[in-house]
Scaffold this motif. Structure first.
Motif, mmCIF file in Angstrom:
data_model
loop_
_atom_site.group_PDB
_atom_site.id
_atom_site.type_symbol
_atom_site.label_atom_id
_atom_site.label_comp_id
_atom_site.label_asym_id
_atom_site.label_seq_id
_atom_site.Cartn_x
_atom_site.Cartn_y
_atom_site.Cartn_z
ATOM 1 N N ILE A 111 0.851 -1.191 0.000
ATOM 2 C CA ILE A 111 0.000 0.000 0.000
ATOM 3 C C ILE A 111 0.887 1.241 0.000
ATOM 4 C CG2 ILE A 111 -0.164 0.033 2.525
ATOM 5 C CD1 ILE A 111 -3.057 1.070 2.208
ATOM 6 N N HIS A 112 0.356 2.368 -0.497
ATOM 7 C CA HIS A 112 1.091 3.637 -0.593
ATOM 8 C C HIS A 112 0.363 4.718 0.217
ATOM 9 C CE1 HIS A 112 3.760 2.458 -4.026
ATOM 10 N NE2 HIS A 112 2.761 1.600 -4.255
ATOM 11 N N PRO A 113 0.472 4.717 1.532
ATOM 12 C CA PRO A 113 -0.294 5.682 2.334
ATOM 13 C C PRO A 113 0.218 7.117 2.253
ATOM 14 C CG PRO A 113 1.092 4.346 3.747
ATOM 15 C CD PRO A 113 1.199 3.752 2.384
ATOM 16 N N ASP A 114 1.450 7.313 1.795
ATOM 17 C CA ASP A 114 1.982 8.683 1.715
ATOM 18 C C ASP A 114 1.342 9.476 0.589
ATOM 19 O OD1 ASP A 114 3.389 6.950 -0.147
ATOM 20 O OD2 ASP A 114 4.714 8.657 -0.548
ATOM 21 N N ALA A 162 -9.731 -0.054 11.256
ATOM 22 C CA ALA A 162 -11.170 -0.194 11.512
ATOM 23 C C ALA A 162 -11.825 -1.202 10.575
ATOM 24 C CB ALA A 162 -11.866 1.161 11.380
ATOM 25 N N ARG A 163 -11.176 -1.474 9.451
ATOM 26 C CA ARG A 163 -11.683 -2.477 8.508
ATOM 27 C C ARG A 163 -11.032 -3.839 8.737
ATOM 28 N NH1 ARG A 163 -14.529 1.098 8.567
ATOM 29 N NH2 ARG A 163 -15.606 2.178 6.868
ATOM 30 N N GLY A 164 -10.225 -3.953 9.787
ATOM 31 C CA GLY A 164 -9.708 -5.261 10.160
ATOM 32 C C GLY A 164 -8.271 -5.549 9.815
ATOM 33 N N THR A 165 -7.495 -4.547 9.423
ATOM 34 C CA THR A 165 -6.093 -4.773 9.064
ATOM 35 C C THR A 165 -5.210 -4.781 10.300
ATOM 36 O OG1 THR A 165 -6.314 -3.841 6.838
ATOM 37 C CG2 THR A 165 -4.123 -3.815 7.800
ATOM 38 N N ARG A 166 -4.361 -5.795 10.413
ATOM 39 C CA ARG A 166 -3.441 -5.922 11.550
ATOM 40 C C ARG A 166 -2.001 -5.581 11.187
ATOM 41 N NH1 ARG A 166 -1.165 -11.965 11.351
ATOM 42 N NH2 ARG A 166 -0.056 -11.335 13.242
ATOM 43 N N GLY A 167 -1.652 -5.710 9.898
ATOM 44 C CA GLY A 167 -0.294 -5.465 9.442
ATOM 45 C C GLY A 167 -0.303 -4.812 8.082
ATOM 46 N N MET A 168 0.751 -4.054 7.792
ATOM 47 C CA MET A 168 0.773 -3.269 6.555
ATOM 48 C C MET A 168 2.219 -3.037 6.132
ATOM 49 S SD MET A 168 -0.712 0.626 6.198
ATOM 50 C CE MET A 168 -2.423 0.091 6.280
ATOM 51 N N ARG A 169 2.510 -3.310 4.859
ATOM 52 C CA ARG A 169 3.796 -2.893 4.293
ATOM 53 C C ARG A 169 3.551 -1.636 3.480
ATOM 54 N NH1 ARG A 169 7.901 -7.043 1.608
ATOM 55 N NH2 ARG A 169 8.094 -7.574 3.837
ATOM 56 N N ALA A 170 4.063 -0.531 3.989
ATOM 57 C CA ALA A 170 3.774 0.791 3.431
ATOM 58 C C ALA A 170 4.937 1.284 2.578
ATOM 59 C CB ALA A 170 3.507 1.773 4.564
ATOM 60 N N HIS A 171 4.664 1.517 1.312
ATOM 61 C CA HIS A 171 5.659 2.083 0.399
ATOM 62 C C HIS A 171 5.519 3.603 0.417
ATOM 63 C CE1 HIS A 171 6.728 -1.783 -1.690
ATOM 64 N NE2 HIS A 171 5.597 -2.113 -1.080
ATOM 65 N N ALA A 172 6.622 4.293 0.654
ATOM 66 C CA ALA A 172 6.612 5.761 0.707
ATOM 67 C C ALA A 172 7.634 6.297 -0.285
ATOM 68 C CB ALA A 172 6.932 6.243 2.120
ATOM 69 N N ASP A 173 7.204 7.237 -1.125
ATOM 70 C CA ASP A 173 8.074 7.777 -2.164
ATOM 71 C C ASP A 173 9.294 8.481 -1.578
ATOM 72 O OD1 ASP A 173 6.220 6.861 -3.941
ATOM 73 O OD2 ASP A 173 5.874 8.783 -4.940
ATOM 74 N N VAL A 174 10.439 8.195 -2.187
ATOM 75 C CA VAL A 174 11.683 8.895 -1.863
ATOM 76 C C VAL A 174 12.231 9.451 -3.171
ATOM 77 C CG1 VAL A 174 14.075 8.594 -1.132
ATOM 78 C CG2 VAL A 174 12.240 7.498 0.164
ATOM 79 N N ALA A 175 12.372 10.762 -3.240
ATOM 80 C CA ALA A 175 12.857 11.437 -4.441
ATOM 81 C C ALA A 175 13.264 12.848 -4.060
ATOM 82 C CB ALA A 175 11.765 11.473 -5.511
ATOM 83 N N GLN A 200 5.580 -2.055 8.284
ATOM 84 C CA GLN A 200 6.917 -2.022 7.700
ATOM 85 C C GLN A 200 6.937 -0.933 6.638
ATOM 86 O OE1 GLN A 200 7.478 -5.987 6.179
ATOM 87 N NE2 GLN A 200 7.863 -6.877 8.194
ATOM 88 N N ILE A 201 8.012 -0.156 6.589
ATOM 89 C CA ILE A 201 8.109 0.959 5.647
ATOM 90 C C ILE A 201 9.166 0.660 4.593
ATOM 91 C CG2 ILE A 201 8.597 3.418 5.368
ATOM 92 C CD1 ILE A 201 7.674 3.849 8.231
ATOM 93 N N VAL A 202 8.785 0.869 3.331
ATOM 94 C CA VAL A 202 9.688 0.714 2.195
ATOM 95 C C VAL A 202 10.013 2.095 1.632
ATOM 96 C CG1 VAL A 202 10.029 -0.363 -0.058
ATOM 97 C CG2 VAL A 202 8.545 -1.469 1.635
ATOM 98 N N ALA A 203 11.302 2.405 1.488
ATOM 99 C CA ALA A 203 11.711 3.630 0.799
ATOM 100 C C ALA A 203 11.605 3.351 -0.700
ATOM 101 C CB ALA A 203 13.142 3.998 1.168
#
Length: 449
Positions: A111-114, A162-175, A200-203
């Protein structure tokens, strides 16, 4: 678990991601017969840990629930955030489940929450002719937002809880256009949600690693400062046009700083397969087995069965995980075939109401529904498997223990009204209660701050 008495035209993301192949044979066993939890902690070990810490174990009983839609209600006893098979002590806190179905909480593996505009004003999008156009619109949208990344990301991530997610790998833009604002904003949201969500955060170098000068230095800085868990990459040939240079740089940073790798790979055909072979080679050479993920992987669905078996064997040998967002019947990964070779495959939301698309809701139960829809499943076992990919599949990618209600498993689950798991996947009922580590973190679809 213990029985209790019964109680009543322009290019779009979709057209851009068109390709060939579908999930086939997704008839694996239902989630109720999933593999035992990873890194499970026994109730005795949990109690022993509590005793050594000089405190009483915290126990909660979730009464009158039906794990996986079982016909007979039971009690879930939770000790220090994990499922116990021991009796509940006198005076333990009791939460009534009202006969609802209890299901493992979900994991969003991509997912890309940023980038999101979730919770803000409507954004009208313009036509785009490729990744470069989308990237330019990303920058415009970022600069137009009055709310900082941390606020927007927190809004979306808490909604996911709130929709039931317990874990998330979050991709965040780096530029250079953002610096580290994306990863820092997501990291701030992660800290605020640490009681309710494992992140978990991915650059992620959305603008390219090589084609955009300054990006490599930012990736190195993010890894050096410890703000991220993984280094990303994107289409080494099709977008960056520098296969070896990009992969050497990305894997080099990961190796130096002890972080993982998660590469977006949209390239199809031989371009995609060349990149896959390069990823496998570097994973083997740097002994990074178990620490590498490839996202989307649109080059796999079009392979012959023999070709797929060959690359799947390599992926399984090096324990390289894959993720899909089930964008279409022709682009979803052949999950059942990959799992035959021990390949970990997770499901994700991708972008949510960003410059790329007005769609998305970060609801992983909805994504499990979409997976079933695009692969045209109809059997109960197939629907159960869609939910398994959205729960245990993502947990495997992130290295989380399965929330499968076995003794020692994390007490991460959702309570919903329904008849059975296949019906829940189709109807997507409201999440009446979301529990993380034995603590209720959302009720009636609303996050409890």
């Amino acid at each position: 678990m213990h029985p209790s008495p019964s109680t009543p035209a322009a290019l779009s993301r979709r057209t851009m991601l068109a390709g060939a192949a579908a999930l086939a044979g997704a008839t694996a066993t239902a989630a109720a017969t999933a593999a035992p939890s990873q890194a499970a902690v026994t109730p005795a070990a949990a109690a022993d840990t509590s005793a050594r810490a000089g405190r009483r174990a915290k126990t909660v009983v979730f009464r009158n629930v039906r794990p996986f839609g079982a016909a007979k209600p039971t009690d879930l006893v939770v000790v220090d955030g994990r499922i116990s098979d021991g009796p509940a002590p006198h005076g333990a806190k009791v939460v009534d489940g009202g006969g609802r179905i209890a299901l493992p909480s979900l994991v969003d593996a991509h997912i890309h929450p940023d980038k999101t505009t979730w919770g803000g004003s409507w954004v009208s999008r313009r036509p785009a002719s490729g990744i470069a156009d989308y990237v330019a619109q990303d920058v415009e949208l970022f600069r137009s937002q009055r709310r900082p990344v941390a606020e927007r990301a927190h809004g979306l991530m808490s909604h996911a809880v709130a929709r039931g997610t317990r874990g998330m790998r979050a991709h965040a833009d780096v530029a250079p256009a953002y610096g580290l604002a994306g990863v820092e904003g997501v990291a701030e949201a992660r800290e605020r949600l640490r009681h309710a969500l494992d992140v978990q955060i991915v650059a992620f170098p959305q603008h390219g690693v090589i084609r955009t000068p300054g990006t490599a230095a930012l990736l190195e800085k993010a890894a050096r400062e410890g703000v991220i868990d993984m280094i990303g990459g994107i289409d080494p040939i099709g977008f960056d046009q520098a296969l070896d240079e990009q992969l050497d740089l990305v894997f080099g940073i990961a190796d130096r700083h002890g972080v993982g790798v998660d590469i977006h790979l949209h390239d199809r055909g031989e371009k995609g397969m060349l990149a896959m072979r390069g990823i496998v080679e570097r994973t083997r050479a740097l002994s990074l087995a178990g620490k590498v993920t490839v996202s989307h992987v649109f080059c796999l669905p079009g392979l012959t069965d023999r070709e797929l078996g060959s690359i799947a064997a390599d992926l399984g040998e090096q324990d390289i995980a894959l993720t899909t967002v089930a964008p279409s019947d022709s682009l979803v990964l052949p999950i059942a075939r990959l799992r035959e070779h021990g390949v970990r495959v997770g499901l994700g939301s991708d972008g949510v109401r960003d410059s790329w698309s007005p769609f998305g809701d970060a609801d992983m139960m909805h994504r499990a529904h979409i997976l079933g829809w695009v692969t045209d499943v109809r059997l109960d076992d197939e629907l159960n498997e869609c939910y398994r990919v959205a729960t245990h599949g993502g947990a495997d990618v992130m290295g989380l223990a399965h929330a499968d209600f076995r003794p020692g498993a994390p007490a991460d689950f959702v309570l919903v009204r329904g008849e059975c798991l296949p019906q829940v996947v189709v109807d997507m009922p409201r999440r009446d209660m979301v529990v993380h580590g034995g603590v209720v973190v959302a009720r009636d679809g609303e996050f409890l701050a």
